[in-house]
Scaffold this active site. Structure first.
Site, PDB file in Angstrom:
ATOM      1  N   ALA A  32      48.754 144.607 131.931  1.00 21.13           N
ATOM      2  CA  ALA A  32      49.981 144.992 132.641  1.00 21.13           C
ATOM      3  C   ALA A  32      51.010 143.873 132.419  1.00 21.13           C
ATOM      4  O   ALA A  32      51.571 143.302 133.351  1.00 21.13           O
ATOM      5  CB  ALA A  32      49.740 145.237 134.126  1.00 21.13           C
ATOM      6  N   HIS A  34      53.942 141.333 131.621  1.00 17.58           N
ATOM      7  CA  HIS A  34      55.357 141.202 131.954  1.00 17.58           C
ATOM      8  C   HIS A  34      55.877 139.919 131.321  1.00 17.58           C
ATOM      9  O   HIS A  34      55.119 139.222 130.614  1.00 17.58           O
ATOM     10  CB  HIS A  34      55.548 141.214 133.478  1.00 17.58           C
ATOM     11  CG  HIS A  34      54.653 140.249 134.198  1.00 17.58           C
ATOM     12  ND1 HIS A  34      54.739 138.884 134.048  1.00 17.58           N
ATOM     13  CD2 HIS A  34      53.607 140.459 135.049  1.00 17.58           C
ATOM     14  CE1 HIS A  34      53.825 138.298 134.786  1.00 17.58           C
ATOM     15  NE2 HIS A  34      53.107 139.222 135.400  1.00 17.58           N
ATOM     16  N   GLY A  36      56.361 137.068 132.435  1.00 16.13           N
ATOM     17  CA  GLY A  36      55.582 135.874 132.783  1.00 16.13           C
ATOM     18  C   GLY A  36      54.484 135.652 131.754  1.00 16.13           C
ATOM     19  O   GLY A  36      54.364 134.571 131.162  1.00 16.13           O
ATOM     20  N   HIS A  37      53.694 136.705 131.508  1.00 14.26           N
ATOM     21  CA  HIS A  37      52.642 136.610 130.487  1.00 14.26           C
ATOM     22  C   HIS A  37      53.256 136.283 129.115  1.00 14.26           C
ATOM     23  O   HIS A  37      52.743 135.465 128.356  1.00 14.26           O
ATOM     24  CB  HIS A  37      51.902 137.942 130.334  1.00 14.26           C
ATOM     25  CG  HIS A  37      51.191 138.408 131.555  1.00 14.26           C
ATOM     26  ND1 HIS A  37      51.581 139.520 132.259  1.00 14.26           N
ATOM     27  CD2 HIS A  37      50.102 137.931 132.197  1.00 14.26           C
ATOM     28  CE1 HIS A  37      50.756 139.713 133.271  1.00 14.26           C
ATOM     29  NE2 HIS A  37      49.852 138.761 133.271  1.00 14.26           N
ATOM     30  N   GLN A  61      36.149 138.789 139.530  1.00 18.24           N
ATOM     31  CA  GLN A  61      37.068 137.902 140.253  1.00 18.24           C
ATOM     32  C   GLN A  61      37.808 138.639 141.369  1.00 18.24           C
ATOM     33  O   GLN A  61      38.626 138.055 142.067  1.00 18.24           O
ATOM     34  CB  GLN A  61      38.032 137.192 139.308  1.00 18.24           C
ATOM     35  CG  GLN A  61      39.141 138.062 138.738  1.00 18.24           C
ATOM     36  CD  GLN A  61      39.989 137.276 137.769  1.00 18.24           C
ATOM     37  OE1 GLN A  61      39.542 136.893 136.681  1.00 18.24           O
ATOM     38  NE2 GLN A  61      41.240 137.007 138.131  1.00 18.24           N
ATOM     39  N   GLU A 148      51.761 128.525 136.137  1.00 15.54           N
ATOM     40  CA  GLU A 148      51.784 127.772 137.398  1.00 15.54           C
ATOM     41  C   GLU A 148      51.914 128.682 138.611  1.00 15.54           C
ATOM     42  O   GLU A 148      51.829 128.224 139.737  1.00 15.54           O
ATOM     43  CB  GLU A 148      52.926 126.746 137.372  1.00 15.54           C
ATOM     44  CG  GLU A 148      52.644 125.612 136.409  1.00 15.54           C
ATOM     45  CD  GLU A 148      53.707 124.532 136.435  1.00 15.54           C
ATOM     46  OE1 GLU A 148      54.859 124.819 136.790  1.00 15.54           O
ATOM     47  OE2 GLU A 148      53.360 123.388 136.096  1.00 15.54           O
ATOM     48  N   ASP A 150      49.778 130.784 139.450  1.00 16.01           N
ATOM     49  CA  ASP A 150      48.442 130.674 140.045  1.00 16.01           C
ATOM     50  C   ASP A 150      48.060 129.200 139.995  1.00 16.01           C
ATOM     51  O   ASP A 150      47.207 128.787 139.203  1.00 16.01           O
ATOM     52  CB  ASP A 150      47.468 131.552 139.255  1.00 16.01           C
ATOM     53  CG  ASP A 150      47.943 132.998 139.238  1.00 16.01           C
ATOM     54  OD1 ASP A 150      47.853 133.646 140.283  1.00 16.01           O
ATOM     55  OD2 ASP A 150      48.455 133.460 138.201  1.00 16.01           O
ATOM     56  N   VAL A 176      57.726 132.425 135.833  1.00 11.33           N
ATOM     57  CA  VAL A 176      58.856 133.259 135.415  1.00 11.33           C
ATOM     58  C   VAL A 176      59.164 134.216 136.556  1.00 11.33           C
ATOM     59  O   VAL A 176      58.249 134.847 137.118  1.00 11.33           O
ATOM     60  CB  VAL A 176      58.536 134.033 134.122  1.00 11.33           C
ATOM     61  CG1 VAL A 176      59.690 134.949 133.742  1.00 11.33           C
ATOM     62  CG2 VAL A 176      58.234 133.055 132.994  1.00 11.33           C
ATOM     63  N   ARG A 187      51.072 142.945 140.021  1.00 12.54           N
ATOM     64  CA  ARG A 187      50.969 143.661 141.307  1.00 12.54           C
ATOM     65  C   ARG A 187      52.326 144.146 141.815  1.00 12.54           C
ATOM     66  O   ARG A 187      52.375 145.030 142.659  1.00 12.54           O
ATOM     67  CB  ARG A 187      50.305 142.772 142.349  1.00 12.54           C
ATOM     68  CG  ARG A 187      48.830 142.559 142.095  1.00 12.54           C
ATOM     69  CD  ARG A 187      48.142 141.867 143.258  1.00 12.54           C
ATOM     70  NE  ARG A 187      46.703 141.802 143.058  1.00 12.54           N
ATOM     71  CZ  ARG A 187      46.075 140.838 142.385  1.00 12.54           C
ATOM     72  NH1 ARG A 187      46.771 139.847 141.868  1.00 12.54           N
ATOM     73  NH2 ARG A 187      44.767 140.847 142.249  1.00 12.54           N
TER      74      ARG A 187
HETATM   75  P1  AMP Z   1      46.909 137.580 135.060  1.00 15.36           P
HETATM   76  O1  AMP Z   1      47.092 138.673 134.076  1.00 15.36           O
HETATM   77  O2  AMP Z   1      47.546 137.839 136.393  1.00 15.36           O
HETATM   78  O3  AMP Z   1      45.496 137.086 135.162  1.00 15.36           O
HETATM   79  O4  AMP Z   1      47.733 136.345 134.485  1.00 15.36           O
HETATM   80  C1  AMP Z   1      47.457 135.812 133.211  1.00 15.36           C
HETATM   81  C2  AMP Z   1      48.157 134.495 133.081  1.00 15.36           C
HETATM   82  O5  AMP Z   1      49.563 134.686 133.213  1.00 15.36           O
HETATM   83  C3  AMP Z   1      47.757 133.491 134.180  1.00 15.36           C
HETATM   84  O6  AMP Z   1      47.653 132.202 133.608  1.00 15.36           O
HETATM   85  C4  AMP Z   1      48.916 133.579 135.142  1.00 15.36           C
HETATM   86  O7  AMP Z   1      49.100 132.406 135.896  1.00 15.36           O
HETATM   87  C5  AMP Z   1      50.083 133.806 134.187  1.00 15.36           C
HETATM   88  N1  AMP Z   1      51.205 134.406 134.889  1.00 15.36           N
HETATM   89  C6  AMP Z   1      51.208 135.536 135.632  1.00 15.36           C
HETATM   90  N2  AMP Z   1      52.410 135.744 136.170  1.00 15.36           N
HETATM   91  C7  AMP Z   1      53.209 134.726 135.768  1.00 15.36           C
HETATM   92  C8  AMP Z   1      54.566 134.361 135.992  1.00 15.36           C
HETATM   93  N3  AMP Z   1      55.369 135.093 136.753  1.00 15.36           N
HETATM   94  N4  AMP Z   1      55.033 133.258 135.410  1.00 15.36           N
HETATM   95  C9  AMP Z   1      54.226 132.483 134.628  1.00 15.36           C
HETATM   96  N5  AMP Z   1      52.946 132.759 134.380  1.00 15.36           N
HETATM   97  C10 AMP Z   1      52.432 133.863 134.942  1.00 15.36           C
END
Ligand code: AMP
Length: 281
Positions: A32, A34, A36-37, A61, A148, A150, A176, A187
């Site tokens: 999913a 965005h 940020g990723h 998890q 950052e 998380d 981001v 989410r």
């Molecule tokens: P997830 O798919 O939620 O497990 O996130 C994968 C990676 O993307 C993790 O290292 C998250 O911390 C990072 N991540 C998720 N959202 C953001 C964001 N808004 N800005 C920067 N990194 C993000």
């Protein structure tokens, strides 16, 4: 861009790339995707010859079955986004492939996994450490990228690689945000229209706290944030902590430590949003 589903295939592929002297950057995600990723992918592209992104919704998890079932999945759109960024390889194992046997590893990161997310999401970090450790074992990246957003997860992954002598450099990436300040999150897709309108209030409150923190003691600041968040009828604060960025220990006053971070989790209905802001003084 090549999509790989099997551990043995990605292992072989990485071996061949490394034999040619190429460096590997790795970005683990749950999809999913965005901006940020994508910021992690972009950074990895700048710093490595080859970038591997994994998409795997890691069941172990999730401490809440409903959260796992409702976690957004859109692999087609994810792959398009990765293709556009010229990501080299996507590793998309299924649960069987990652966990042919039920995982039994138990991690203990001392204080780091006992507070905040560790306290409110029992087993969460054990699941994160298990999957990331496995990925590092399979892919053996030179660098791996973590957001950052998380912050506690990032701290724990840094500890994981130290504890297990894993030869990978962990690269932290800044949060981001949407243009209205909401931290991007998969989410967010599950927020109702009204919740989405309210959601930036979390970051606005963190910004106000940062601007005004000198007027309050640490306890007063935490209470102020709590009251501000709970004033909003769409929101319910789960926790707010002001902690040392290295140890995650709560502080009693601002003179204790140089680098502090405010970490917060807020529920909007059943959607759990996490955010943080660094407090430098
Ligand atoms: P997830 O798919 O939620 O497990 O996130 C994968 C990676 O993307 C993790 O290292 C998250 O911390 C990072 N991540 C998720 N959202 C953001 C964001 N808004 N800005 C920067 N990194 C993000």
């Amino acid at each position: 861009m090549k999509i790989i589903y099997k551990r043995s295939d990605i292992k072989d592929k990485v071996k061949a790339l490394k034999a040619n002297g190429l460096t590997i950057g790795f970005v683990p995600t749950m999809g999913a995707l965005h901006q940020g990723h994508l910021s992690l992918i972009k950074k990895a592209k700048l710093q490595n010859d080859i970038v591997i992104c994994s998409i795997f919704v890691n069941p172990i998890q999730f401490n809440n079955q409903q959260d796992l079932e409702k976690y957004p999945r859109d692999y087609e759109s994810d792959l398009k986004k990765l293709e556009n960024l010229d990501c080299d390889l996507v590793f998309m194992p299924d649960v069987e492939e990652m966990y042919p046997e039920p995982p039994t590893q138990k991690y203990d990161f001392g204080f780091l996994d006992k507070v905040m997310e560790g306290k409110f999401r029992p087993g969460h970090f054990n699941g994160v450490a298990t999957v990331v450790h496995k990925f590092f074992d399979i892919i053996e990246p030179d660098k791996a990228y973590f957001g950052e957003k998380d912050f506690q997860q990032l701290t724990i992954i840094k500890r994981l690689v130290k504890d297990y002598n894993i030869p990978v450099e962990i690269v932290p990436c800044p949060i981001v945000r949407e243009s209205d300040g909401l931290a991007m999150s998969s989410r967010n897709l599950r927020l109702t229209k009204e919740q989405r309108i309210q959601a930036p209030y979390i970051y606005q409150t963190l910004l106000k706290a940062k601007e005004n923190y000198k007027k309050f003691s640490v306890i007063e600041l935490k209470n102020w944030i709590k009251e501000e968040i709970n004033k909003n009828s769409f929101m319910k604060l789960e926790y707010v902590e002001i902690v040392d960025m290295q140890t995650l220990h709560s502080v009693n006053n601002y003179n204790d430590i140089k680098n502090l971070i405010i970490c917060i989790v807020v529920f909007l209905g059943e959607i759990r949003l996490i955010d943080n802001i660094k407090l430098f003084y």
